[in-house]
Scaffold this motif. Structure first.
Motif, PDB file in Angstrom:
ATOM      1  N   GLU A 255       0.859  -1.190   0.000  1.00 36.07           N
ATOM      2  CA  GLU A 255       0.000   0.000   0.000  1.00 36.07           C
ATOM      3  C   GLU A 255       0.890   1.233   0.000  1.00 36.07           C
ATOM      4  O   GLU A 255       1.038   1.914   1.010  1.00 36.07           O
ATOM      5  N   ASN A 258      -0.438   4.642   1.445  1.00 42.87           N
ATOM      6  CA  ASN A 258      -1.172   4.624   2.696  1.00 42.87           C
ATOM      7  C   ASN A 258      -0.322   5.347   3.741  1.00 42.87           C
ATOM      8  O   ASN A 258       0.722   4.837   4.157  1.00 42.87           O
ATOM      9  N   ILE A 299     -10.424   9.123   1.197  1.00 40.29           N
ATOM     10  CA  ILE A 299      -9.511   8.326   2.012  1.00 40.29           C
ATOM     11  C   ILE A 299     -10.297   7.652   3.137  1.00 40.29           C
ATOM     12  O   ILE A 299     -11.176   8.242   3.756  1.00 40.29           O
ATOM     13  N   GLU A 303      -6.900   4.173   6.505  1.00 47.71           N
ATOM     14  CA  GLU A 303      -5.671   4.824   6.051  1.00 47.71           C
ATOM     15  C   GLU A 303      -5.361   6.092   6.842  1.00 47.71           C
ATOM     16  O   GLU A 303      -4.187   6.447   7.016  1.00 47.71           O
TER      17      GLU A 303
END
Length: 431
Positions: A255, A258, A299, A303
């Protein structure tokens, strides 16, 4: 009545013998706004108190413990939990020591299941959830234990929450004290109902979320636990630093945008290696580079939920390399994030640093003109010595303050600093 009204009414009960409802509710120390605004009772408080007297105070609670070679701590963990859990399920990842034997001997309520380690704490916890049919789930790490004073107090609190919030999905957070740093975590998210749709996300530093990655509402309890897993000798023996580094690197790869992984990378990998202001600045720059990601449209909480901790860490790193403007910037962000106490602290540090910079300039500027003093400027020189005495006292240099004060006295001055000097002398003598 809304839950908020119930909490206020319970808090208002006085005397040595509160109702059972009020006594149990006093274990609830904070409630998410989404829950406190809910209607939970159609009648008045007195009828609620009466109805609660016959409510079930002992719901089913399954303690869920992940293990892998925990023979030194597992008995303490399980023994502390038997009064609060109707059963304990231990999910083991291939222990080769005496963990299983010790756990099974510790309590007849213990059952053991096995699952190979897949480099993901979230996967282990979610697998454990699937092994339980109903009731409350209480996730306890093997290196955690319930404080002695609170053992046996959890099930009545969960029974209360069943009574007041039977159809709601929410997380319950006991208080967790780290035995090494003595830091206290309150938003621990360790308890929820089996029927709730929560699942853990994050291979490390995992937390439960709704399946869309949003944070559930929460309740925080005055119910204490302690954690020994981050004491220095434990971290070294179990090689936790290397494990965390490897897992965080994998999360960053999986990720890459992130921001929570940049926070954990900075905190767990870079921060322990900071030895100089330059190191602190490099770590600060690395963490700050992730801030724009928090502003991405759409988002998820999964996250974004480390934004406050990341802001606090940015302030701490900026302190190490003297970034006053940066601290002021992040302190303002902390205020916007609902953390006024921390914001006030960092602002005070910046103000103090600025004040000390000004104070430190004063003695040298004054000293430059002392050599130019003449008999007709003796009074002005005495006043200069007064100011130098005050500056020295403010800076903690008591010896210099006394010397300047005595010089001011010989020049017929010093009255304006006499009280400060007397207080400083008294404190110095007491020490």
């Amino acid at each position: 009545m809304k839950l908020y009204d119930v909490l206020m009414a319970a808090a208002a009960e006085c005397g040595p013998s509160p109702s059972r409802l009020a006594a149990d509710l006093r274990r609830v120390v904070a409630v998410d706004n989404a829950l406190s605004a809910l209607d939970v009772w159609d009648g008045d408080y007195a009828s609620l108190v009466a109805a609660y007297e016959s409510a079930d105070a002992h719901p089913s609670v399954t303690g869920l413990v992940l293990t892998m070679n925990e023979e030194e701590v597992i008995e303490r963990c399980i023994s502390s939990a038997v009064q609060d859990c109707t059963s304990i399920l231990m999910l083991d990842s291939g222990s080769t020591d005496s963990t299983l034997e010790i756990a099974l001997a510790a309590s007849a309520t213990v059952t053991v299941a096995s699952r190979s380690w897949t480099d993901s704490f979230a996967e282990q916890r979610n697998h454990a959830i699937a092994l339980v049919d109903d009731g409350w789930l209480f996730f306890i790490d093997a290196d955690e234990y319930i404080e002695a004073a609170d053992r046996g107090e959890l099930r009545p609190i969960l029974g209360l929450l069943d009574f007041l919030l039977p159809g709601q999905d929410f997380l319950v957070s006991p208080r967790l004290t780290d035995c090494g740093s003595r830091g206290v975590a309150t938003n621990t998210r360790k308890i929820f109902r089996r029927r709730s749709p929560f699942r853990f996300m994050g291979d490390i530093h995992e937390r439960p979320y709704f399946q869309d990655g949003s944070c559930p509402p929460w309740v925080e309890l005055d119910f204490g636990m302690e954690h020994t897993g981050y004491q220095p000798e434990v971290v070294t023996a179990k090689k936790k630093a290397a494990r965390s580094r490897t897992m965080i690197e994998a999360c960053r790869t999986a990720e890459p945008e992130n921001p929570k992984w940049v926070h954990y990378e900075t905190r767990d990998v870079l921060l322990p290696s900071v030895r100089s202001p330059d190191d602190a600045k490099a770590a600060y720059d690395h963490l700050r580079s992730s801030l724009p990601w928090y502003e991405r449209p759409g988002i998820r909480d999964y996250e974004a939920d480390q934004l406050i901790d990341a802001t606090l860490l940015l302030c701490d790193l900026a302190l190490r390399w003297g970034g006053r403007e940066e601290i002021s910037l992040h302190a303002a962000a902390l205020s916007d994030q609902g953390r006024p106490v921390e914001a006030a602290y960092y602002r005070a540090v910046v103000d103090f640093g600025s004040a000390m910079t000004v104070l430190n300039r004063i003695p040298s500027r004054l000293q430059e003109v002392v050599g130019s003093a003449t008999p007709d400027t003796a009074t002005a020189l005495g006043k200069i010595r007064e100011v130098q005495a005050l500056v020295s006292l403010s800076s903690g240099d008591y010896a210099a303050g006394v010397a300047y004060y005595e010089q001011a006295r010989t020049l017929g001055c010093g009255d304006s600093v006499r009280d400060s000097m007397d207080r400083a002398r008294a404190a110095f003598t007491a020490d």
